[in-house]
Design a protein around this motif. Structure first.
Motif, PDB file in Angstrom:
ATOM      1  N   MET A   1      75.225  25.133 111.257  1.00 23.30           N
ATOM      2  CA  MET A   1      76.668  24.972 111.299  1.00 23.30           C
ATOM      3  C   MET A   1      77.054  24.363 112.626  1.00 23.30           C
ATOM      4  O   MET A   1      76.655  24.839 113.674  1.00 23.30           O
ATOM      5  N   GLY A   2      77.870  23.292 112.540  1.00 22.45           N
ATOM      6  CA  GLY A   2      78.217  22.583 113.751  1.00 22.45           C
ATOM      7  C   GLY A   2      79.508  23.053 114.366  1.00 22.45           C
ATOM      8  O   GLY A   2      79.816  24.245 114.396  1.00 22.45           O
ATOM      9  N   THR A   3      80.286  22.118 114.864  1.00 19.20           N
ATOM     10  CA  THR A   3      81.581  22.400 115.472  1.00 19.20           C
ATOM     11  C   THR A   3      82.590  21.421 114.900  1.00 19.20           C
ATOM     12  O   THR A   3      82.219  20.490 114.183  1.00 19.20           O
ATOM     13  N   MET A   4      83.865  21.625 115.208  1.00 21.51           N
ATOM     14  CA  MET A   4      84.880  20.692 114.723  1.00 21.51           C
ATOM     15  C   MET A   4      85.928  20.440 115.793  1.00 21.51           C
ATOM     16  O   MET A   4      86.512  21.375 116.345  1.00 21.51           O
ATOM     17  N   GLU A   5      86.160  19.178 116.075  1.00 16.58           N
ATOM     18  CA  GLU A   5      87.253  18.752 116.934  1.00 16.58           C
ATOM     19  C   GLU A   5      88.532  18.766 116.094  1.00 16.58           C
ATOM     20  O   GLU A   5      88.546  18.265 114.962  1.00 16.58           O
ATOM     21  N   LEU A   6      89.620  19.325 116.607  1.00 16.75           N
ATOM     22  CA  LEU A   6      90.813  19.560 115.796  1.00 16.75           C
ATOM     23  C   LEU A   6      91.809  18.405 115.802  1.00 16.75           C
ATOM     24  O   LEU A   6      92.613  18.271 114.876  1.00 16.75           O
ATOM     25  N   THR A   7      91.770  17.567 116.806  1.00 18.46           N
ATOM     26  CA  THR A   7      92.729  16.470 116.899  1.00 18.46           C
ATOM     27  C   THR A   7      92.642  15.564 115.679  1.00 18.46           C
ATOM     28  O   THR A   7      91.561  15.074 115.328  1.00 18.46           O
ATOM     29  N   GLY A   8      93.769  15.366 115.015  1.00 15.12           N
ATOM     30  CA  GLY A   8      93.827  14.482 113.863  1.00 15.12           C
ATOM     31  C   GLY A   8      93.355  15.092 112.559  1.00 15.12           C
ATOM     32  O   GLY A   8      93.449  14.451 111.509  1.00 15.12           O
ATOM     33  N   LYS A   9      92.876  16.315 112.587  1.00 19.82           N
ATOM     34  CA  LYS A   9      92.372  16.947 111.374  1.00 19.82           C
ATOM     35  C   LYS A   9      93.526  17.477 110.525  1.00 19.82           C
ATOM     36  O   LYS A   9      94.621  17.759 111.012  1.00 19.82           O
ATOM     37  N   VAL A  10      93.257  17.617 109.224  1.00 20.57           N
ATOM     38  CA  VAL A  10      94.243  18.096 108.253  1.00 20.57           C
ATOM     39  C   VAL A  10      93.889  19.522 107.864  1.00 20.57           C
ATOM     40  O   VAL A  10      92.770  19.791 107.415  1.00 20.57           O
ATOM     41  N   ALA A  11      94.857  20.421 108.033  1.00 20.73           N
ATOM     42  CA  ALA A  11      94.602  21.837 107.786  1.00 20.73           C
ATOM     43  C   ALA A  11      95.619  22.423 106.824  1.00 20.73           C
ATOM     44  O   ALA A  11      96.793  22.035 106.819  1.00 20.73           O
ATOM     45  N   ILE A  12      95.156  23.376 106.013  1.00 21.42           N
ATOM     46  CA  ILE A  12      96.014  24.175 105.138  1.00 21.42           C
ATOM     47  C   ILE A  12      95.891  25.626 105.571  1.00 21.42           C
ATOM     48  O   ILE A  12      94.791  26.109 105.826  1.00 21.42           O
ATOM     49  N   ILE A  13      97.031  26.317 105.640  1.00 26.76           N
ATOM     50  CA  ILE A  13      97.044  27.732 106.031  1.00 26.76           C
ATOM     51  C   ILE A  13      97.863  28.516 105.020  1.00 26.76           C
ATOM     52  O   ILE A  13      99.032  28.192 104.780  1.00 26.76           O
ATOM     53  N   THR A  14      97.287  29.536 104.433  1.00 28.89           N
ATOM     54  CA  THR A  14      98.042  30.408 103.539  1.00 28.89           C
ATOM     55  C   THR A  14      98.562  31.622 104.307  1.00 28.89           C
ATOM     56  O   THR A  14      98.087  31.931 105.396  1.00 28.89           O
ATOM     57  N   GLY A  15      99.555  32.289 103.722  1.00 33.18           N
ATOM     58  CA  GLY A  15     100.154  33.425 104.423  1.00 33.18           C
ATOM     59  C   GLY A  15     100.738  33.018 105.748  1.00 33.18           C
ATOM     60  O   GLY A  15     100.597  33.727 106.750  1.00 33.18           O
ATOM     61  N   ALA A  16     101.433  31.881 105.779  1.00 30.86           N
ATOM     62  CA  ALA A  16     101.814  31.269 107.053  1.00 30.86           C
ATOM     63  C   ALA A  16     103.303  31.313 107.348  1.00 30.86           C
ATOM     64  O   ALA A  16     103.780  30.620 108.249  1.00 30.86           O
TER      65      ALA A  16
END
Length: 271
Positions: A1-16
């Motif tokens: 398992m690697g890592t992820m840079e967050l800039t520009g990424k698309v995220a979904i959050i439930t219970g938000a």
């Protein structure tokens, strides 16, 4: 398992609409991500989304149709989904008296919502070689939840599913993190467990608040994003949790006896 840079990424959050979910959305936006938020509380969700600048998709996080709508909205506004935060959760103070309907709701929201989202997203992430699934479980999923059978069992299920995802897909480009906090200053802790659980709910809430510091949602959210960028699976914002897990594994019987004594103490205080 690697890592992820967050800039520009698309995220979904439930219970938000509030709590950890809203804090995650704010932290992600601050990190340069683009965010879709969802919650069953449509009015509060709309207020949160407008305040922070996110796209809102109201609805039940355990519904396949709502999950599909979240993904469609993310793709329409921003592009393919990179991260999914399965954060929605339910809790009450029910024990053996919990009805089948209470069990179905807890299983649907706390476990099967995660399964349904992963079923929709993980195959595409494997094909792309990149994606991240974050499960909001609980320290109750590693230990137990005094006062609530439904919460304890389903949060164990959430941890188990996150572990399975990590083992099965972690070497195929899919990152997985599992959040297991104790007390966090959220609506669930302040009233969710007590609203329908009577004495069990009061004991459940007291068990959490009495076990350690109650953290601010944003502090937890910052730790979650750090774990994603560092490639960490288990997130325990309360340092004591890992020690409690170690003691449980070292001597299960002693741990159970200790929890029995703690429960007796809490029930005395609740009367």
């Amino acid at each position: 398992m690697g890592t992820m840079e967050l800039t520009g990424k698309v995220a979904i959050i439930t219970g938000a609409a509030g709590g950890i979910g809203a804090a995650l959305a704010e932290a992600l936006l601050a990190a340069g991500a683009r965010v879709v938020v969802s919650d069953l509380d449509e009015a509060r969700l709309a207020e949160t989304a407008e305040r922070i600048g996110a796209v809102a998709v109201p609805g039940d996080a355990s519904s396949e149709a709502v999950i599909s709508a979240m993904v469609a909205a993310a793709e329409e506004h921003y592009g393919p989904v990179d991260l999914f935060f399965a954060n929605a959760g339910v809790g009450d103070g029910s024990g053996l008296a919990a009805t089948d309907e209470q069990w179905r709701t807890a299983l649907d929201v706390n476990v099967l919502a995660h399964v349904r989202a992963a079923r929709l997203l993980v195959p595409g992430w494997v094909e792309r070689g990149s994606g991240w699934f974050v499960s909001t479980a609980s320290a109750a999923g590693l230990l137990t939840q005094i006062g609530s059978a439904t919460y304890s069992v389903t949060k164990h299920g959430a941890v188990a599913f996150a572990e399975w995802l990590a083992v099965t897909y972690g070497d195929r480009g899919v990152g997985v993190s599992c959040l297991c906090p104790m007390g966090v200053d959220t609506d669930m802790l302040r009233g969710g467990m007590t609203s329908s659980g009577g004495e069990g709910g009061r004991v459940a809430a007291a068990a959490v608040t009495g076990a350690g510091e109650v953290l601010a949602p944003r502090d937890v959210a910052d730790q979650v994003l750090a774990a994603v960028t560092e490639g960490t699976f288990l997130i325990t914002p309360h340092a004591d949790v890992r020690e409690f897990v170690r003691r449980k594994a070292a001597d299960h019987d002693r741990w159970i006896h200790g929890m029995q004594r703690y429960q007796q103490h809490l029930m005395g205080d609740a009367r």
